[in-house]
Design a protein around this motif. Sequence first.
Motif, PDB file in Angstrom:
ATOM      1  N   LEU A 134       0.819  -1.218   0.000  1.00 36.71           N
ATOM      2  CA  LEU A 134       0.000   0.000   0.000  1.00 36.71           C
ATOM      3  C   LEU A 134       0.853   1.267   0.000  1.00 36.71           C
ATOM      4  N   GLU A 135       2.121   1.149  -0.426  1.00 41.53           N
ATOM      5  CA  GLU A 135       2.999   2.315  -0.366  1.00 41.53           C
ATOM      6  C   GLU A 135       2.502   3.477  -1.222  1.00 41.53           C
ATOM      7  N   ASP A 136       1.780   3.166  -2.302  1.00 37.49           N
ATOM      8  CA  ASP A 136       1.272   4.234  -3.173  1.00 37.49           C
ATOM      9  C   ASP A 136      -0.097   4.742  -2.725  1.00 37.49           C
ATOM     10  N   LYS A 137      -0.618   4.184  -1.621  1.00 37.02           N
ATOM     11  CA  LYS A 137      -1.931   4.585  -1.113  1.00 37.02           C
ATOM     12  C   LYS A 137      -1.833   5.255   0.253  1.00 37.02           C
ATOM     13  N   GLY A 138      -0.624   5.608   0.666  1.00 38.29           N
ATOM     14  CA  GLY A 138      -0.421   6.142   2.007  1.00 38.29           C
ATOM     15  C   GLY A 138      -1.206   7.400   2.301  1.00 38.29           C
ATOM     16  N   ASP A 139      -1.456   8.217   1.282  1.00 39.83           N
ATOM     17  CA  ASP A 139      -2.169   9.484   1.489  1.00 39.83           C
ATOM     18  C   ASP A 139      -3.570   9.474   0.873  1.00 39.83           C
ATOM     19  N   ALA A 140      -4.044   8.276   0.499  1.00 38.65           N
ATOM     20  CA  ALA A 140      -5.399   8.155  -0.040  1.00 38.65           C
ATOM     21  C   ALA A 140      -6.396   8.065   1.113  1.00 38.65           C
ATOM     22  N   TYR A 141      -7.660   8.315   0.815  1.00 33.56           N
ATOM     23  CA  TYR A 141      -8.679   8.165   1.846  1.00 33.56           C
ATOM     24  C   TYR A 141      -9.320   6.784   1.752  1.00 33.56           C
ATOM     25  N   PRO A 142      -9.640   6.179   2.899  1.00 34.67           N
ATOM     26  CA  PRO A 142     -10.124   4.790   2.920  1.00 34.67           C
ATOM     27  C   PRO A 142     -11.294   4.511   1.985  1.00 34.67           C
ATOM     28  N   ARG A 143     -12.137   5.516   1.751  1.00 35.31           N
ATOM     29  CA  ARG A 143     -13.297   5.268   0.880  1.00 35.31           C
ATOM     30  C   ARG A 143     -12.869   4.961  -0.561  1.00 35.31           C
ATOM     31  N   THR A 144     -11.633   5.323  -0.917  1.00 33.22           N
ATOM     32  CA  THR A 144     -11.141   5.048  -2.272  1.00 33.22           C
ATOM     33  C   THR A 144     -10.442   3.692  -2.362  1.00 33.22           C
ATOM     34  N   LEU A 145     -10.286   3.002  -1.235  1.00 33.02           N
ATOM     35  CA  LEU A 145      -9.588   1.713  -1.225  1.00 33.02           C
ATOM     36  C   LEU A 145     -10.569   0.572  -1.490  1.00 33.02           C
ATOM     37  N   SER A 146     -10.097  -0.430  -2.207  1.00 29.67           N
ATOM     38  CA  SER A 146     -10.909  -1.620  -2.438  1.00 29.67           C
ATOM     39  C   SER A 146     -11.003  -2.436  -1.150  1.00 29.67           C
ATOM     40  N   GLY A 147     -11.872  -3.449  -1.158  1.00 28.79           N
ATOM     41  CA  GLY A 147     -12.024  -4.307   0.025  1.00 28.79           C
ATOM     42  C   GLY A 147     -10.732  -5.013   0.381  1.00 28.79           C
ATOM     43  N   GLY A 148     -10.007  -5.493  -0.629  1.00 28.00           N
ATOM     44  CA  GLY A 148      -8.738  -6.169  -0.371  1.00 28.00           C
ATOM     45  C   GLY A 148      -7.692  -5.241   0.207  1.00 28.00           C
ATOM     46  N   MET A 149      -7.667  -3.990  -0.292  1.00 26.24           N
ATOM     47  CA  MET A 149      -6.723  -3.004   0.243  1.00 26.24           C
ATOM     48  C   MET A 149      -7.053  -2.672   1.691  1.00 26.24           C
ATOM     49  N   ARG A 150      -8.327  -2.573   1.999  1.00 24.23           N
ATOM     50  CA  ARG A 150      -8.724  -2.296   3.388  1.00 24.23           C
ATOM     51  C   ARG A 150      -8.319  -3.446   4.298  1.00 24.23           C
ATOM     52  N   ARG A 151      -8.456  -4.676   3.791  1.00 23.38           N
ATOM     53  CA  ARG A 151      -8.062  -5.840   4.579  1.00 23.38           C
ATOM     54  C   ARG A 151      -6.562  -5.785   4.862  1.00 23.38           C
ATOM     55  N   ARG A 152      -5.775  -5.423   3.841  1.00 22.33           N
ATOM     56  CA  ARG A 152      -4.321  -5.322   4.038  1.00 22.33           C
ATOM     57  C   ARG A 152      -3.976  -4.171   4.978  1.00 22.33           C
ATOM     58  N   LEU A 153      -4.777  -3.102   4.933  1.00 24.52           N
ATOM     59  CA  LEU A 153      -4.545  -1.994   5.858  1.00 24.52           C
ATOM     60  C   LEU A 153      -4.779  -2.434   7.301  1.00 24.52           C
ATOM     61  N   LEU A 154      -5.761  -3.308   7.516  1.00 25.12           N
ATOM     62  CA  LEU A 154      -5.989  -3.839   8.868  1.00 25.12           C
ATOM     63  C   LEU A 154      -4.804  -4.679   9.339  1.00 25.12           C
ATOM     64  N   VAL A 155      -4.199  -5.438   8.403  1.00 22.73           N
ATOM     65  CA  VAL A 155      -2.992  -6.200   8.746  1.00 22.73           C
ATOM     66  C   VAL A 155      -1.875  -5.229   9.137  1.00 22.73           C
ATOM     67  N   ALA A 156      -1.710  -4.162   8.352  1.00 21.21           N
ATOM     68  CA  ALA A 156      -0.686  -3.153   8.654  1.00 21.21           C
ATOM     69  C   ALA A 156      -0.925  -2.514  10.020  1.00 21.21           C
ATOM     70  N   LYS A 157      -2.190  -2.210  10.301  1.00 16.08           N
ATOM     71  CA  LYS A 157      -2.553  -1.588  11.572  1.00 16.08           C
ATOM     72  C   LYS A 157      -2.196  -2.495  12.752  1.00 16.08           C
ATOM     73  N   ALA A 158      -2.389  -3.799  12.566  1.00 16.37           N
ATOM     74  CA  ALA A 158      -2.075  -4.757  13.639  1.00 16.37           C
ATOM     75  C   ALA A 158      -0.572  -4.922  13.841  1.00 16.37           C
ATOM     76  N   MET A 159       0.235  -4.466  12.864  1.00 11.97           N
ATOM     77  CA  MET A 159       1.682  -4.697  12.921  1.00 11.97           C
ATOM     78  C   MET A 159       2.489  -3.482  13.373  1.00 11.97           C
ATOM     79  N   VAL A 160       1.837  -2.335  13.645  1.00 11.68           N
ATOM     80  CA  VAL A 160       2.596  -1.108  13.905  1.00 11.68           C
ATOM     81  C   VAL A 160       3.487  -1.204  15.143  1.00 11.68           C
ATOM     82  N   HIS A 161       3.088  -2.010  16.127  1.00 10.23           N
ATOM     83  CA  HIS A 161       3.887  -2.122  17.353  1.00 10.23           C
ATOM     84  C   HIS A 161       4.776  -3.367  17.333  1.00 10.23           C
ATOM     85  N   ARG A 162       4.926  -3.936  16.116  1.00 10.43           N
ATOM     86  CA  ARG A 162       5.790  -5.103  15.892  1.00 10.43           C
ATOM     87  C   ARG A 162       5.493  -6.250  16.881  1.00 10.43           C
TER      88      ARG A 162
END
Length: 238
Positions: A134-162
């Motif tokens: 999602l490196e090219d979507k860092g400044d996009a708004y979630p409403r523009t993301l597909s369902g799969g991208m949102r799912r990957r964003l949730l994975v990213a969110k769960a990983m921020v604290h390693r």
Amino acid sequence: MPDASIPNAVEIRGLSKTYAGVAGQPPKVALKDVNLDIPAGSFFGLLGPNGAGKSTLINTLAGLVIKTSGSAKICGYDIEKEMRQARTSIGVVPQELSIDPFFTPRELLDLQAGLYGVPKKDRQTDDILRAVGLEDKGDAYPRTLSGGMRRRLLVAKAMVHRPRVLVLDEPSAGVDIDLRRQLWTHVKELNAQGTTVLLTTHYLEEAEALCDEIAIINNGELIACEATDKLLQRLDAK
């Protein structure tokens, strides 16, 4: 402080959860005397039908549900006695695509890192966005993301604290085949880097393809826990 080389990422002993009955209904037993070890570094599957107790077990580990009895440790930390350390050792990707529509992915990950107390100098927002594609979507708004991208964003969110343990609660629900493959590619890379992955699903073929070991839960009770190949041999035999 727990040893970083502990053999089990998750240790559960006698874990039970009973919800009080409402409107004259009897109490609901969601978990009954569950004992389970999840080896560190494994890709572990937790299978069971809807309502079997999978989400209750996950939410108890994450601190969202208070257990009735028993104990659980994450990376050696007791979920009650060492709550802060236990919660920073686990990241949960929920079933629901719940993303704040007012934050871009980059802002969302920075906010999540702040909630976990990760100093700004130690945040890896761009690296995490790159890791989930999602490196090219860092400044996009979630409403523009597909369902799969949102799912990957949730994975990213769960990983921020390693976290050392990543939990995926029914992650492929409502996701098409191509997006599912992308998700599993990213998660397998995390597992190869040493992250313990716990996958809950009711798709046996999904667990068969991904998991080293599988546990089956039904009506709140653990009814099987074996290496994937051995469990499949038993199922074929029966």
